[in-house]
Structure formats: C-alpha cells, structure tokens
Design an enzyme around this catalytic site. Structure first.
Site, PDB file in Angstrom:
ATOM      1  N   ASP A  19      -1.722  -2.854   6.099  1.00  0.00           N
ATOM      2  CA  ASP A  19      -1.733  -2.563   4.667  1.00  0.00           C
ATOM      3  C   ASP A  19      -1.059  -1.223   4.372  1.00  0.00           C
ATOM      4  O   ASP A  19      -1.069  -0.309   5.202  1.00  0.00           O
ATOM      5  CB  ASP A  19      -3.189  -2.551   4.161  1.00  0.00           C
ATOM      6  CG  ASP A  19      -3.267  -2.740   2.654  1.00  0.00           C
ATOM      7  OD1 ASP A  19      -2.255  -3.115   2.037  1.00  0.00           O
ATOM      8  OD2 ASP A  19      -4.358  -2.504   2.098  1.00  0.00           O
ATOM      9  N   ASN A  21       2.244  -0.989   2.813  1.00  0.00           N
ATOM     10  CA  ASN A  21       3.718  -1.019   2.738  1.00  0.00           C
ATOM     11  C   ASN A  21       4.208  -0.568   1.365  1.00  0.00           C
ATOM     12  O   ASN A  21       5.190   0.183   1.253  1.00  0.00           O
ATOM     13  CB  ASN A  21       4.243  -2.443   2.974  1.00  0.00           C
ATOM     14  CG  ASN A  21       4.013  -2.920   4.392  1.00  0.00           C
ATOM     15  OD1 ASN A  21       3.609  -2.154   5.249  1.00  0.00           O
ATOM     16  ND2 ASN A  21       4.272  -4.198   4.627  1.00  0.00           N
ATOM     17  N   TRP A  24       3.795   3.155   0.860  1.00  0.00           N
ATOM     18  CA  TRP A  24       4.767   3.856   1.701  1.00  0.00           C
ATOM     19  C   TRP A  24       6.106   3.940   0.967  1.00  0.00           C
ATOM     20  O   TRP A  24       6.743   5.006   0.927  1.00  0.00           O
ATOM     21  CB  TRP A  24       4.923   3.102   3.029  1.00  0.00           C
ATOM     22  CG  TRP A  24       5.827   3.738   4.036  1.00  0.00           C
ATOM     23  CD1 TRP A  24       5.470   4.605   5.032  1.00  0.00           C
ATOM     24  CD2 TRP A  24       7.250   3.533   4.177  1.00  0.00           C
ATOM     25  NE1 TRP A  24       6.574   4.958   5.781  1.00  0.00           N
ATOM     26  CE2 TRP A  24       7.676   4.311   5.271  1.00  0.00           C
ATOM     27  CE3 TRP A  24       8.194   2.774   3.483  1.00  0.00           C
ATOM     28  CZ2 TRP A  24       9.003   4.360   5.704  1.00  0.00           C
ATOM     29  CZ3 TRP A  24       9.527   2.818   3.903  1.00  0.00           C
ATOM     30  CH2 TRP A  24       9.916   3.604   4.998  1.00  0.00           C
ATOM     31  N   ARG A  32       9.391  -1.765  -3.365  1.00  0.00           N
ATOM     32  CA  ARG A  32       8.326  -2.230  -2.456  1.00  0.00           C
ATOM     33  C   ARG A  32       8.884  -2.970  -1.241  1.00  0.00           C
ATOM     34  O   ARG A  32       8.376  -2.852  -0.132  1.00  0.00           O
ATOM     35  CB  ARG A  32       7.354  -3.142  -3.201  1.00  0.00           C
ATOM     36  CG  ARG A  32       6.480  -2.454  -4.211  1.00  0.00           C
ATOM     37  CD  ARG A  32       5.568  -3.457  -4.908  1.00  0.00           C
ATOM     38  NE  ARG A  32       4.639  -4.087  -3.994  1.00  0.00           N
ATOM     39  CZ  ARG A  32       3.485  -3.554  -3.596  1.00  0.00           C
ATOM     40  NH1 ARG A  32       3.104  -2.379  -4.038  1.00  0.00           N
ATOM     41  NH2 ARG A  32       2.706  -4.199  -2.747  1.00  0.00           N
ATOM     42  N   ASN A  67      -1.879 -13.464  -1.426  1.00  0.00           N
ATOM     43  CA  ASN A  67      -0.650 -12.700  -1.682  1.00  0.00           C
ATOM     44  C   ASN A  67       0.389 -13.486  -2.496  1.00  0.00           C
ATOM     45  O   ASN A  67       1.339 -12.887  -3.019  1.00  0.00           O
ATOM     46  CB  ASN A  67      -0.034 -12.187  -0.373  1.00  0.00           C
ATOM     47  CG  ASN A  67      -0.796 -11.030   0.254  1.00  0.00           C
ATOM     48  OD1 ASN A  67      -0.827 -10.867   1.481  1.00  0.00           O
ATOM     49  ND2 ASN A  67      -1.430 -10.195  -0.574  1.00  0.00           N
ATOM     50  N   ARG A  70       1.357 -12.301  -6.074  1.00  0.00           N
ATOM     51  CA  ARG A  70       2.307 -11.207  -6.372  1.00  0.00           C
ATOM     52  C   ARG A  70       3.526 -11.740  -7.120  1.00  0.00           C
ATOM     53  O   ARG A  70       3.708 -12.952  -7.214  1.00  0.00           O
ATOM     54  CB  ARG A  70       2.705 -10.520  -5.065  1.00  0.00           C
ATOM     55  CG  ARG A  70       1.465  -9.884  -4.420  1.00  0.00           C
ATOM     56  CD  ARG A  70       1.823  -9.009  -3.274  1.00  0.00           C
ATOM     57  NE  ARG A  70       0.625  -8.423  -2.694  1.00  0.00           N
ATOM     58  CZ  ARG A  70       0.626  -7.437  -1.821  1.00  0.00           C
ATOM     59  NH1 ARG A  70       1.771  -6.920  -1.420  1.00  0.00           N
ATOM     60  NH2 ARG A  70      -0.500  -6.973  -1.341  1.00  0.00           N
ATOM     61  N   ARG A 194     -12.205  -2.634   3.102  1.00  0.00           N
ATOM     62  CA  ARG A 194     -12.573  -4.039   2.892  1.00  0.00           C
ATOM     63  C   ARG A 194     -11.806  -4.917   3.876  1.00  0.00           C
ATOM     64  O   ARG A 194     -10.822  -4.475   4.479  1.00  0.00           O
ATOM     65  CB  ARG A 194     -12.297  -4.470   1.455  1.00  0.00           C
ATOM     66  CG  ARG A 194     -10.891  -4.216   0.967  1.00  0.00           C
ATOM     67  CD  ARG A 194     -10.666  -4.718  -0.457  1.00  0.00           C
ATOM     68  NE  ARG A 194      -9.373  -4.322  -0.961  1.00  0.00           N
ATOM     69  CZ  ARG A 194      -9.138  -3.235  -1.712  1.00  0.00           C
ATOM     70  NH1 ARG A 194     -10.146  -2.457  -2.074  1.00  0.00           N
ATOM     71  NH2 ARG A 194      -7.919  -2.925  -2.107  1.00  0.00           N
ATOM     72  N   SER A 196     -10.621  -8.132   3.011  1.00  0.00           N
ATOM     73  CA  SER A 196      -9.605  -8.927   2.300  1.00  0.00           C
ATOM     74  C   SER A 196      -9.371 -10.323   2.903  1.00  0.00           C
ATOM     75  O   SER A 196      -8.227 -10.733   3.118  1.00  0.00           O
ATOM     76  CB  SER A 196      -8.283  -8.147   2.219  1.00  0.00           C
ATOM     77  OG  SER A 196      -8.467  -6.918   1.552  1.00  0.00           O
TER      78      SER A 196
HETATM   79  C1  IPE Z   1      -4.471  -7.607   2.907  1.00  0.00           C
HETATM   80  O1  IPE Z   1      -3.799  -6.666   2.153  1.00  0.00           O
HETATM   81  C2  IPE Z   1      -3.548  -8.719   3.295  1.00  0.00           C
HETATM   82  C3  IPE Z   1      -2.528  -8.364   4.273  1.00  0.00           C
HETATM   83  C4  IPE Z   1      -2.395  -7.215   4.822  1.00  0.00           C
HETATM   84  C5  IPE Z   1      -1.640  -9.423   4.651  1.00  0.00           C
HETATM   85  P1  IPE Z   1      -3.787  -6.718   0.542  1.00  0.00           P
HETATM   86  O2  IPE Z   1      -3.029  -5.557   0.090  1.00  0.00           O
HETATM   87  O3  IPE Z   1      -3.344  -8.060   0.086  1.00  0.00           O
HETATM   88  O4  IPE Z   1      -5.352  -6.586   0.225  1.00  0.00           O
HETATM   89  P2  IPE Z   1      -6.087  -6.084  -1.079  1.00  0.00           P
HETATM   90  O5  IPE Z   1      -5.492  -6.832  -2.236  1.00  0.00           O
HETATM   91  O6  IPE Z   1      -5.853  -4.609  -1.182  1.00  0.00           O
HETATM   92  O7  IPE Z   1      -7.522  -6.404  -0.844  1.00  0.00           O
HETATM   93  C1  IPE Z   2       0.727  -4.931   3.094  1.00  0.00           C
HETATM   94  O1  IPE Z   2       1.227  -3.970   2.246  1.00  0.00           O
HETATM   95  C2  IPE Z   2       1.651  -6.105   3.253  1.00  0.00           C
HETATM   96  C3  IPE Z   2       1.227  -7.314   2.532  1.00  0.00           C
HETATM   97  C4  IPE Z   2       0.050  -7.533   2.021  1.00  0.00           C
HETATM   98  C5  IPE Z   2       2.218  -8.379   2.401  1.00  0.00           C
HETATM   99  P1  IPE Z   2       0.983  -3.997   0.673  1.00  0.00           P
HETATM  100  O2  IPE Z   2       2.118  -4.674   0.012  1.00  0.00           O
HETATM  101  O3  IPE Z   2      -0.359  -4.584   0.361  1.00  0.00           O
HETATM  102  O4  IPE Z   2       0.994  -2.454   0.333  1.00  0.00           O
HETATM  103  P2  IPE Z   2       0.130  -1.675  -0.716  1.00  0.00           P
HETATM  104  O5  IPE Z   2      -1.308  -2.014  -0.494  1.00  0.00           O
HETATM  105  O6  IPE Z   2       0.598  -2.137  -2.071  1.00  0.00           O
HETATM  106  O7  IPE Z   2       0.421  -0.231  -0.475  1.00  0.00           O
HETATM  107 MG    MG Z   3      -2.169  -3.792   0.060  1.00  0.00          MG
END
Ligand code: IPE
Ligand code: IPE
Ligand code: MG
Length: 242
Positions: A19, A21, A24, A32, A67, A70, A194, A196
């Site tokens: 988590d 990305n 970052w 993103r 996901n 999104r 959490r 998730s």
């Molecule tokens: C969890 O990250 C899922 C993955 C890393 C693939 P999310 O970014 O989707 O989780 P939440 O929404 O913060 O709980």
């Molecule tokens: C994790 O990074 C990768 C996926 C869930 C695909 P995020 O995209 O959730 O990154 P943040 O939580 O928005 O920083």
């Molecule tokens: Mg995330």
C-alpha cells in the site's frame, strides 16, 4: 544472508499488503500511475530479496476485489502494468527459481491478462525455490464465498448421506491457498492499521507488522526490520505461556 539477520528465524511465509503507491506519487507531484509503476519495480526487488533470504512462500496483495471501484483511468493503467510486469516477473521467477501462483478470481480479467497469468504459472510450475503468490482481483470474503460454493457443489454431487460436518480442513482445502501454509508474518506498508479484505481466514494467527514506509520505497532494509520485529514476538496460538 545479510549480517543483520544472522541467527534469526526467517518466517516461512510472508504476506504483504502493498500500500501507498498513490501517496508516493503524490509526494513527488507525479500521477498515481507512476506510483504503481514504482510499486511494480519494488515487487521485482522484494521477490529477489525474499528468495535470497530463504523465505519459502511470499504472497503479495496487488489488486483487491474492491479496487475496481477506482477511476477507469487508474484501473486501465493498472491492467496495462499487469501486462508488462507479468512478463518481467516470468524473467525474475526463472532467474530466482521461483514457482508462481495466482490467487483471486482471474475470470474478470481480459483474455490476454489471463493468458499471461497462465503462462507465468505454467512456465514456473517445476521451479523448486520460493513460491511467489500474487493476489489479484483477490478478496478474502470473495474467496470464502467461492469456497462455500465448492463445498456445497461437492456435497450435492456426492451421496448426501455421507455428509456429516464441515471441518476447518475442508474450508482450508477449498480456498485459493489450498496446500499453502498460513502466513507467519503479515506486513502492511504506508501505515494503515487494517487488513482490507486480505487473507481473512489464513491470517488468524499471523504476526502483524505495519510500517510507515510507502510500498515503492520498501527495500531489503525495510524487510529486515520486519523480520527483526517478527523475531521479538512470542507466538502462543492461544496456548498457555510456559
Ligand atoms: C489494499 O489497499 C489492497 C491492495 C494493496 C491491493 P487499498 O489501498 O485498496 O486499501 P484501503 O482502501 O486503504 O483499505
Ligand atoms: C496500493 O497503492 C496499490 C493498489 C491498491 C493497487 P494505493 O494505490 O492504494 O496507494 P495509496 O493508498 O492511494 O497511497
Ligand atoms: Mg491504498
């Protein structure tokens, strides 16, 4: 083995929620998708680090059943990255002698991505090193739902008189992770406290480690920190402390 882990216990199975990305990328004023690209590079890196350390099973959570919510732009960019990185991972898996498996419901992906997953699993089936498990379109609840469906269908197929009870073993054997030991250590990057929807059944007694490090920055040292923390844990599995 690196000096910092000399004499330490290496967890047999490490599971990771990748988590951070997006954060970052945001920190750097980048879109993103650039965070996801850097995240894929971190996956390649960590597969090599774990294989070198002698980890037997590494499971990474790359895309959840939630996901899909999104934006279509972000989901589309992630699918394009899967296309590229499934091929790159095949190279890494060959070099590191890793066997690759996928957990989750692959039926929702485009045919070329399904073909890429099948190629990765088929081509690495005989590899005898670390088992690298990729969770994509994975959700713990969806996995349990599919497992219950399998058990019901199997019971219907068989003589229903022979059915006595649903055992924990039957459930474990019906999950995508059948035959894989439960994770010893669960790592989540980027500080969220959490799970998730990750491996809900399998993490019943996993040790949890959360780091503020964002996934694209997660490196060998960050992994060593997690393993050192694991070594301070007293795993009791509900039993009495002696
Ligand atoms: C969890 O990250 C899922 C993955 C890393 C693939 P999310 O970014 O989707 O989780 P939440 O929404 O913060 O709980
Ligand atoms: C994790 O990074 C990768 C996926 C869930 C695909 P995020 O995209 O959730 O990154 P943040 O939580 O928005 O920083
Ligand atoms: Mg995330």
């Amino acid at each position: 083995m690196g000096d910092r882990l000399e004499g330490k216990v290496i967890p047999e199975h490490i599971a990771m929620i990748l988590d951070g990305n997006g954060r970052w990328a945001k920190k750097r004023g980048l879109p993103r998708v650039m965070g996801h690209k850097a995240g894929c590079e971190a996956v390649e890196r960590i597969v090599r680090v774990c294989a070198d350390l002698g980890v037997k099973y590494l499971t990474v959570y790359g895309f959840s059943t939630e996901n899909w919510k999104r934006s279509s732009e972000e989901v589309g960019a992630l699918m394009d990255l899967f296309r590229v990185y499934l091929k790159k991972l095949l190279k890494v898996a060959r070099e590191e002698n890793c066997r690759c498996l996928m957990i989750g419901d692959k039926t929702r992906f485009a045919p070329d991505i399904i073909a890429g997953i099948d190629e990765l699993t088929e081509e690495t089936r005989q590899n005898s090193g670390m088992t690298f498990i990729i969770a994509i379109n994975y959700g713990g609840r969806d996995e349990l739902r599919r497992a219950v469906e399998k058990i019901v269908n199997e019971t219907k197929r068989r003589d229903s008189d022979s059915f006595s009870a649903v055992t924990e073993q039957m459930i474990s054997n019906s999950l995508d992770t059948a035959g894989i030991p439960d994770p010893d250590l669960l790592i989540r990057t980027s500080g969220e406290l959490r799970v998730s929807n990750f491996l809900l059944w399998q993490i019943a007694y996993s040790e949890i480690y959360v780091t503020e490090t964002l996934w694209p920055d997660f490196d060998k040292k960050a992994l060593e920190d997690a393993v050192l923390s694991y070594n301070t844990r007293d795993r009791r599995f509900g039993g009495r402390k002696v």
